[in-house]
Structure formats: structure tokens, C-alpha cells
Design a protein around this motif. Structure first.
Motif, PDB file in Angstrom:
ATOM      1  N   MET A   1      20.099  -5.023 -24.325  1.00  0.00           N
ATOM      2  CA  MET A   1      20.795  -5.648 -23.216  1.00  0.00           C
ATOM      3  C   MET A   1      20.926  -7.179 -23.378  1.00  0.00           C
ATOM      4  N   LYS A   2      22.098  -7.647 -22.652  1.00  0.00           N
ATOM      5  CA  LYS A   2      22.476  -9.130 -22.802  1.00  0.00           C
ATOM      6  C   LYS A   2      22.998  -9.515 -21.408  1.00  0.00           C
ATOM      7  N   LEU A   3      22.825 -10.676 -20.954  1.00  0.00           N
ATOM      8  CA  LEU A   3      23.173 -11.189 -19.591  1.00  0.00           C
ATOM      9  C   LEU A   3      24.800 -11.565 -19.754  1.00  0.00           C
ATOM     10  N   GLY A   4      25.925 -10.594 -19.332  1.00  0.00           N
ATOM     11  CA  GLY A   4      27.241 -10.991 -19.423  1.00  0.00           C
ATOM     12  C   GLY A   4      27.884 -11.879 -18.355  1.00  0.00           C
ATOM     13  N   THR A  44      28.584 -18.177 -23.565  1.00  0.00           N
ATOM     14  CA  THR A  44      28.411 -16.669 -23.529  1.00  0.00           C
ATOM     15  C   THR A  44      28.333 -15.991 -22.240  1.00  0.00           C
ATOM     16  N   THR A  45      27.730 -16.616 -21.425  1.00  0.00           N
ATOM     17  CA  THR A  45      27.630 -15.644 -20.182  1.00  0.00           C
ATOM     18  C   THR A  45      28.657 -16.149 -19.197  1.00  0.00           C
TER      19      THR A  45
END
Length: 129
Positions: A1-4, A44-45
Motif C-alpha cells: 500500500m502507498k499514499l496516492g 509522488t503523492t
């Protein structure tokens, strides 16, 4: 999971994008033709904005940010090596001053403003590793 994405529900998406461009020098990445959703190029986010109406369409019940009310317990943190300059520029561009730059014990410089919608924005220097 990553912060989008970090998505803030706002009364006027195009006006909010324009404010962040002017006050913080961020670049617009996307604005949907409906003017109900837009994104800023923040790395990135993505920092995104959706119309308040979309909250209801998404089945959400939320408390919206308002400039005259106490800010919600959330902030958007923008990192810059020139906190004092960014703070002054944002206030001249219409941000409401909350706290001028202050040196923190861990070496970071931090200031706070509110955007046109009442969202708390932290302007801070990078944290040294």
C-alpha cells in the motif's frame, strides 16, 4: 500500500487550484472539465481537490473547512528551504497568517497559514536525516 492522493473537499475547485498556484508556486496537473476535481503536481503523492458536492455523491458526511472557523485537526505540509520567504509570499497572495516561522528543537523551521477555504497549511523546511 502507498499514499496516492490527499483529497480536500472545497467549495470551488478552480479557485482553490489558482490559490495554491499563486500562494505556494505549485503547478496544476489536472482539472476535470466539470470543474469538480483537480490536482496539483506535488511529487509522488498528489494534492487534489474535489467539490463539496462530490462528498455527498461519494456517500460521505463530512464537516467542511470554513475560513472563519477553527481549522480541522489536519494540515497540508509543504516543504521548502525558504520557510520565511514562502510564508511572506503566501500571506501576500491571500493566505491567512496563523503562526510565523519558528525554529523547532529538532532543527526544522515551521510556519502556519490557512488557505482560502480555512485549511491549515504548514510551511516547513526539510527534516535533516
Amino acid at each position: 500500500m502507498k499514499l496516492g492522493y490527499v483529497i480536500l473537499y472545497v467549495p470551488d475547485v478552480p479557485a482553490t487550484l489558482a490559490f495554491y498556484e499563486k500562494a505556494f508556486g505549485l503547478k496544476r496537473r489536472f482539472l476535470h472539465e466539470s470543474n469538480t476535481y483537480g490536482e496539483l503536481d506535488t511529487g509522488t503523492t498528489a494534492l487534489a481537490f474535489a467539490s463539496e458536492e462530490m462528498a455527498g455523491q461519494n456517500g460521505l458526511t463530512v464537516r467542511f473547512h470554513r475560513p472563519k472557523e477553527t481549522p480541522a485537526a489536519v494540515e497540508v505540509a509543504l516543504v521548502t528551504p525558504d520557510v520565511a520567504g514562502a510564508y511572506e509570499h503566501s500571506v501576500k497572495a491571500g493566505a491567512s497568517p496563523v503562526h510565523p516561522p519558528k525554529q523547532k528543537p529538532w532543527g526544522q523551521s515551521v510556519a502556519y497559514v490557512q488557505d482560502l477555504n480555512g485549511v491549515l497549511v504548514e510551511i516547513c523546511s526539510p527534516i535533516s536525516a
